[in-house]
Design a protein around this motif. Structure first.
Motif, PDB file in Angstrom:
ATOM      1  N   THR A 168       1.753 -18.684 -51.817  1.00  0.00           N
ATOM      2  CA  THR A 168       1.281 -19.529 -52.907  1.00  0.00           C
ATOM      3  C   THR A 168       1.465 -20.994 -52.513  1.00  0.00           C
ATOM      4  O   THR A 168       2.375 -21.340 -51.762  1.00  0.00           O
ATOM      5  N   GLY A 169       0.569 -21.825 -52.995  1.00  0.00           N
ATOM      6  CA  GLY A 169       0.633 -23.241 -52.628  1.00  0.00           C
ATOM      7  C   GLY A 169       0.378 -23.465 -51.158  1.00  0.00           C
ATOM      8  O   GLY A 169       0.975 -24.352 -50.533  1.00  0.00           O
ATOM      9  N   ALA A 170      -0.538 -22.683 -50.586  1.00  0.00           N
ATOM     10  CA  ALA A 170      -0.786 -22.748 -49.138  1.00  0.00           C
ATOM     11  C   ALA A 170      -1.741 -23.863 -48.735  1.00  0.00           C
ATOM     12  O   ALA A 170      -2.004 -24.047 -47.551  1.00  0.00           O
ATOM     13  N   SER A 171      -2.253 -24.620 -49.684  1.00  0.00           N
ATOM     14  CA  SER A 171      -3.270 -25.621 -49.348  1.00  0.00           C
ATOM     15  C   SER A 171      -2.692 -26.878 -48.710  1.00  0.00           C
ATOM     16  O   SER A 171      -3.419 -27.656 -48.101  1.00  0.00           O
ATOM     17  N   LYS A 172      -1.373 -27.089 -48.830  1.00  0.00           N
ATOM     18  CA  LYS A 172      -0.782 -28.317 -48.297  1.00  0.00           C
ATOM     19  C   LYS A 172       0.714 -28.129 -48.072  1.00  0.00           C
ATOM     20  O   LYS A 172       1.307 -27.122 -48.459  1.00  0.00           O
ATOM     21  N   GLY A 173       1.306 -29.132 -47.431  1.00  0.00           N
ATOM     22  CA  GLY A 173       2.750 -29.172 -47.276  1.00  0.00           C
ATOM     23  C   GLY A 173       3.338 -27.979 -46.546  1.00  0.00           C
ATOM     24  O   GLY A 173       2.796 -27.497 -45.548  1.00  0.00           O
ATOM     25  N   GLY A 219       3.578 -24.845 -47.483  1.00  0.00           N
ATOM     26  CA  GLY A 219       2.734 -23.658 -47.536  1.00  0.00           C
ATOM     27  C   GLY A 219       1.682 -23.652 -46.440  1.00  0.00           C
ATOM     28  O   GLY A 219       1.433 -22.628 -45.803  1.00  0.00           O
ATOM     29  N   GLU A 220       1.064 -24.802 -46.219  1.00  0.00           N
ATOM     30  CA  GLU A 220       0.071 -24.922 -45.146  1.00  0.00           C
ATOM     31  C   GLU A 220       0.717 -24.646 -43.795  1.00  0.00           C
ATOM     32  O   GLU A 220       0.151 -23.922 -42.957  1.00  0.00           O
ATOM     33  N   ALA A 221       1.886 -25.209 -43.565  1.00  0.00           N
ATOM     34  CA  ALA A 221       2.567 -25.033 -42.280  1.00  0.00           C
ATOM     35  C   ALA A 221       2.974 -23.575 -42.066  1.00  0.00           C
ATOM     36  O   ALA A 221       2.875 -23.051 -40.948  1.00  0.00           O
ATOM     37  N   ILE A 222       3.421 -22.904 -43.125  1.00  0.00           N
ATOM     38  CA  ILE A 222       3.768 -21.487 -43.018  1.00  0.00           C
ATOM     39  C   ILE A 222       2.540 -20.664 -42.662  1.00  0.00           C
ATOM     40  O   ILE A 222       2.577 -19.793 -41.788  1.00  0.00           O
ATOM     41  N   ALA A 223       1.420 -20.930 -43.339  1.00  0.00           N
ATOM     42  CA  ALA A 223       0.183 -20.177 -43.093  1.00  0.00           C
ATOM     43  C   ALA A 223      -0.280 -20.329 -41.650  1.00  0.00           C
ATOM     44  O   ALA A 223      -0.641 -19.346 -40.989  1.00  0.00           O
ATOM     45  N   LYS A 224      -0.258 -21.550 -41.144  1.00  0.00           N
ATOM     46  CA  LYS A 224      -0.710 -21.787 -39.766  1.00  0.00           C
ATOM     47  C   LYS A 224       0.184 -21.074 -38.758  1.00  0.00           C
ATOM     48  O   LYS A 224      -0.300 -20.498 -37.781  1.00  0.00           O
ATOM     49  N   ARG A 225       1.483 -21.111 -38.977  1.00  0.00           N
ATOM     50  CA  ARG A 225       2.396 -20.435 -38.052  1.00  0.00           C
ATOM     51  C   ARG A 225       2.183 -18.924 -38.086  1.00  0.00           C
ATOM     52  O   ARG A 225       2.181 -18.257 -37.035  1.00  0.00           O
ATOM     53  N   LEU A 226       2.002 -18.362 -39.266  1.00  0.00           N
ATOM     54  CA  LEU A 226       1.809 -16.922 -39.366  1.00  0.00           C
ATOM     55  C   LEU A 226       0.503 -16.476 -38.710  1.00  0.00           C
ATOM     56  O   LEU A 226       0.444 -15.401 -38.102  1.00  0.00           O
ATOM     57  N   LEU A 227      -0.530 -17.290 -38.816  1.00  0.00           N
ATOM     58  CA  LEU A 227      -1.785 -16.965 -38.133  1.00  0.00           C
ATOM     59  C   LEU A 227      -1.594 -16.947 -36.617  1.00  0.00           C
ATOM     60  O   LEU A 227      -2.182 -16.119 -35.916  1.00  0.00           O
ATOM     61  N   MET A 228      -0.759 -17.839 -36.123  1.00  0.00           N
ATOM     62  CA  MET A 228      -0.453 -17.851 -34.691  1.00  0.00           C
ATOM     63  C   MET A 228       0.299 -16.584 -34.272  1.00  0.00           C
ATOM     64  O   MET A 228       0.255 -16.182 -33.113  1.00  0.00           O
TER      65      MET A 228
END
Length: 251
Positions: free
Chosen positions: A7-12, A14-23
């Motif tokens: 949740t709150g993945a659009s910035k901050g 949350g965004e950093a967590i999403a990018k790392r998990l995609l990697m």
């Protein structure tokens, strides 16, 4: 397949967590009011599963509707493991009690406390039925354990989130469940929330000068650094259920 819901993945953070998990080649489901195009593009480049759901977490009916859809889809796929990051948060209202407006008070409690409770309740129920491994990671704050003038609502909501985390962990232990729930206080990061704090007034927030100094002296943590430490912990399988981690425990 392993799935992460953020949740709150659009910035901050949350965004950093999403990018790392995609990697890490983990399927990512983003939940926020707006979609982050960089995350979408990264998922396409990596060939990873990614889906965004628009949701206003301050509206309880919308939270229930959207997350019923998410859980229905995910559990049809017989996931190997699920990571649920209750990351979304709001700091407003920033003012002393007696000078607060009703609407932002309710929104703060809805986003910071009620939404994580509703979402966790739903995912735990589905995970128990499907016998799927679940980690719930709640993003809390140092304000949960320290009274800050002007932040009464935020402090209270985050303190509630800590207690919810610890209580659910006790319940899961009593049920001899392998599901984990824990929280992270991420420290003072260089995010939009900090911009909101710095835009408040000395009358509303007596520590304003200190927070401006954090930015001026480059003392704010990059969200990427915090995200990497948190994801490392989640993927290690060594997180202690019921624990309220401080970012300094991990970096």
């Amino acid at each position: 397949m392993r799935y992460a819901i953020i949740t709150g993945a659009s910035k901050g953070l949350g965004e950093a967590i999403a990018k790392r998990l995609l990697m890490e080649e983990i399927a990512v489901i983003s939940v926020s009011r707006t979609e982050n195009e960089e995350i979408k593009q990264l998922a396409a480049e990596k060939g990873n599963y990614y889906k965004h759901y628009s949701c206003n977490l301050s509206i309880e009916e919308e939270v229930q509707e959207i997350f019923m859809l998410i859980t229905h889809y995910i559990f049809l796929e017989n996931p190997e493991e699920i990571f649920l990051f209750n990351n979304a948060g709001v700091i407003e209202p920033i003012h002393t009690v007696g000078n607060l407006d009703q609407t932002p008070i309710i929104r703060n409690i809805d986003v910071n406390l009620i939404a994580p409770i509703l979402i966790t309740n739903l995912f735990l129920k589905k995970a128990q039925q499907a016998n799927t491994s679940l980690q719930v990671i709640n993003i809390t704050s140092g304000a949960a354990v320290r009274s800050i003038e002007g932040w009464s609502v935020y402090c209270s909501a985050k303190a509630g989130l800590n207690m919810f985390t610890q209580t659910v962990a006790l319940e899961q232990a009593a049920a001899k469940s392998t599901h984990k729930i824990y929280a992270l206080s991420p420290g003072i990061m260089d995010t939009k929330m900090q911009e909101t704090i710095r835009s408040s007034s000395n009358e509303a927030f007596k520590e304003l000068g200190h927070f401006k100094e954090f930015k001026e002296k480059s003392l704010l943590l990059p969200p990427e650094k915090v995200a990497n430490a948190l994801v490392d912990l989640a993927l290690s399988g060594e997180a202690e259920t019921g624990r309220i981690y401080n970012v300094n425990d991990l970096i």
